[in-house]
Design a protein around this motif. Structure first.
Motif, short mmCIF file in Angstrom:
data_model
loop_
_atom_site.label_atom_id
_atom_site.label_comp_id
_atom_site.label_asym_id
_atom_site.label_seq_id
_atom_site.Cartn_x
_atom_site.Cartn_y
_atom_site.Cartn_z
N ASP A 110 14.62 -7.09 2.90
CA ASP A 110 13.93 -6.22 1.96
C ASP A 110 12.51 -6.70 1.67
N TYR A 111 12.38 -7.94 1.20
CA TYR A 111 11.03 -8.42 0.90
C TYR A 111 10.95 -9.94 0.94
N ILE A 112 9.72 -10.44 0.94
CA ILE A 112 9.46 -11.87 1.00
C ILE A 112 9.66 -12.49 -0.37
N GLY A 113 10.26 -13.68 -0.37
CA GLY A 113 10.49 -14.40 -1.62
C GLY A 113 11.92 -14.21 -2.10
N PRO A 114 12.34 -15.01 -3.07
CA PRO A 114 13.70 -14.88 -3.61
C PRO A 114 13.88 -13.54 -4.32
N CYS A 115 15.10 -13.07 -4.39
CA CYS A 115 15.38 -11.80 -5.06
C CYS A 115 15.02 -11.91 -6.54
N LYS A 116 14.48 -10.85 -7.07
CA LYS A 116 14.11 -10.83 -8.47
C LYS A 116 14.24 -9.40 -8.98
N PHE A 117 14.13 -9.23 -10.28
CA PHE A 117 14.22 -7.90 -10.87
C PHE A 117 12.97 -7.10 -10.51
N ILE A 118 13.17 -5.93 -9.92
CA ILE A 118 12.07 -5.01 -9.60
C ILE A 118 12.20 -3.82 -10.53
N GLU A 119 11.23 -3.65 -11.41
CA GLU A 119 11.33 -2.56 -12.38
C GLU A 119 11.27 -1.20 -11.69
N ALA A 120 11.82 -0.21 -12.36
CA ALA A 120 11.86 1.14 -11.81
C ALA A 120 10.45 1.72 -11.71
N CYS A 121 10.26 2.54 -10.68
CA CYS A 121 8.96 3.18 -10.46
C CYS A 121 8.98 4.57 -11.08
N MET A 122 8.13 4.78 -12.06
CA MET A 122 8.04 6.07 -12.73
C MET A 122 7.24 7.06 -11.87
N ASP A 123 7.45 8.35 -12.11
CA ASP A 123 6.79 9.38 -11.32
C ASP A 123 5.26 9.24 -11.34
N ALA A 124 4.71 8.98 -12.51
CA ALA A 124 3.25 8.84 -12.64
C ALA A 124 2.75 7.66 -11.82
N GLU A 125 3.51 6.57 -11.83
CA GLU A 125 3.12 5.38 -11.06
C GLU A 125 3.20 5.65 -9.57
N LEU A 126 4.20 6.42 -9.17
CA LEU A 126 4.37 6.75 -7.76
C LEU A 126 3.17 7.56 -7.25
N ASN A 127 2.64 8.42 -8.07
CA ASN A 127 1.48 9.22 -7.68
C ASN A 127 0.21 8.37 -7.57
N GLU A 128 0.19 7.24 -8.28
CA GLU A 128 -0.98 6.36 -8.24
C GLU A 128 -0.98 5.46 -7.01
N PHE A 129 0.19 5.16 -6.50
CA PHE A 129 0.32 4.19 -5.40
C PHE A 129 -0.54 4.54 -4.18
N PRO A 130 -0.48 5.77 -3.65
CA PRO A 130 -1.29 6.06 -2.45
C PRO A 130 -2.79 6.01 -2.70
N LEU A 131 -3.23 6.17 -3.94
CA LEU A 131 -4.66 6.06 -4.23
C LEU A 131 -5.16 4.66 -3.90
N ARG A 132 -4.41 3.66 -4.36
CA ARG A 132 -4.80 2.28 -4.09
C ARG A 132 -4.58 1.91 -2.63
N MET A 133 -3.48 2.41 -2.07
CA MET A 133 -3.13 2.07 -0.69
C MET A 133 -4.18 2.58 0.29
N ARG A 134 -4.63 3.80 0.11
CA ARG A 134 -5.66 4.38 0.98
C ARG A 134 -6.94 3.55 0.93
N ASP A 135 -7.36 3.23 -0.29
CA ASP A 135 -8.59 2.46 -0.47
C ASP A 135 -8.45 1.08 0.16
N TRP A 136 -7.27 0.48 0.00
CA TRP A 136 -7.01 -0.84 0.58
C TRP A 136 -7.09 -0.80 2.11
N LEU A 137 -6.47 0.20 2.74
CA LEU A 137 -6.50 0.32 4.19
C LEU A 137 -7.94 0.44 4.70
N LYS A 138 -8.73 1.24 4.01
CA LYS A 138 -10.13 1.40 4.39
C LYS A 138 -10.87 0.06 4.29
#
Length: 286
Positions: free
Chosen positions: A127-155
């Motif tokens: 699943d991911y790097i590092g020991p397992c830990k609590f991953i908080e739930a992703c809210m709808d508003a946060e999900l809509n923000e994710f690709p904004l940062r991801m696109r800018d990061w890729l560029k």
């Protein structure tokens, strides 16, 4: 011998450093080494005296090692987890989809191999790097923000590679030509911490700058095999380092799989980043 480089990954306002293997030309250095997580990649041994040891030219996937039978015929068998090197640093630990922390990716794949052919084994993935830990739930508003940062990061990753590529060993010639247009565009939003409103505004005004970076990242992941689809394993090099920092990572990639067939096609990938259907071009996956 592993040659390591240090990089900075800026995403969601967070910066971290990590060591990865020296990438091939055109590879994305801002992701973990694919071989550490790909269940399909063969382990290649150097060819020496194959007659004495057939295993030297016999390839086994992650989690398996080569042994010879009574007739000196090579075969792949599950690796004993106790033969895996002990982890030295915490970042060597990995968390699997069963919420179990494994000492290393070697230990994980050895365990997965022992479950081969079972329902549990089929569902078990890194699943991911590092020991397992609590991953908080992703809210709808946060999900809509994710690709904004991801696109800018890729560029910004591509621009950074272009700036550092003095010996033409980070990007291919075709990639260099594509990124040069982005780099020299005076309207390009410089790397930094920007508000979500600014990122959204820049995407709207400078949409064309984001088309190639989105295609490029798809091409970096679509490797085993190169078939125009991303499997869970192929996504691992990108998502594994992100999940501990970006709690919407898993939900974002699940949403990308619009038809729920466990694979993300290029069209689905592009749609996740709001790239228009008419701008999806397989020729851009260099």
């Amino acid at each position: 011998m592993r040659v390591c480089i240090v990089f900075l990954l800026c995403l969601a306002g967070q910066v971290f450093t990590a060591s990865i293997a020296q990438p091939e030309v055109g590879a994305n250095p801002v992701q973990v080494e694919i071989g550490d997580f790909d269940e399909a990649i063969d382990v290649v041994e150097e060819e020496e005296d194959i007659a004495e040891n057939p295993c030297l030219n016999h390839h086994c996937k992650k989690g398996k090692v080569c042994e010879v039978d009574e007739e000196n015929t090579p075969m792949c068998v599950c690796q004993d987890p106790t033969t895996c090197p002990a982890a030295i640093e915490e970042f060597e630990h990995v968390c699997a989809t069963d919420n179990t922390t494994y000492d290393s990716s070697c230990h994980f794949f050895a365990q997965k191999c022992s479950l081969e052919g079972t329902k549990k084994g089929h569902k078990l993935h890194l699943d991911y790097i590092g020991p397992c830990k609590f991953i908080e739930a992703c809210m709808d508003a946060e999900l809509n923000e994710f690709p904004l940062r991801m696109r800018d990061w890729l560029k910004n990753v591509l621009v950074s590679l272009y700036e550092r590529d003095e010996e033409n060993n980070l990007l291919t010639e075709k990639q260099m030509l594509r990124v040069k247009k982005i780099y020299e565009n005076e309207k390009r939003l410089q790397a930094g911490e920007h508000s979500l409103d600014l990122l959204a505004h820049d995407f709207e005004k400078n949409y064309n700058m984001y088309i190639f970076p989105v295609h490029w990242q798809f091409g970096q992941l679509d490797q085993h095999p190169v078939d125009g689809f991303l499997s869970h394993t192929e996504l691992a090099p990108l998502r594994a380092p992100l999940i501990p920092m970006e709690h919407c990572t898993t939900r974002f990639f699940e949403q990308c799989d619009a038809d729920n067939d466990k694979y993300i096609a290029l069209e689905e990938w592009a749609n996740c980043f709001s790239i228009k259907e008419q701008d999806v071009n397989k020729d851009l996956v260099i």
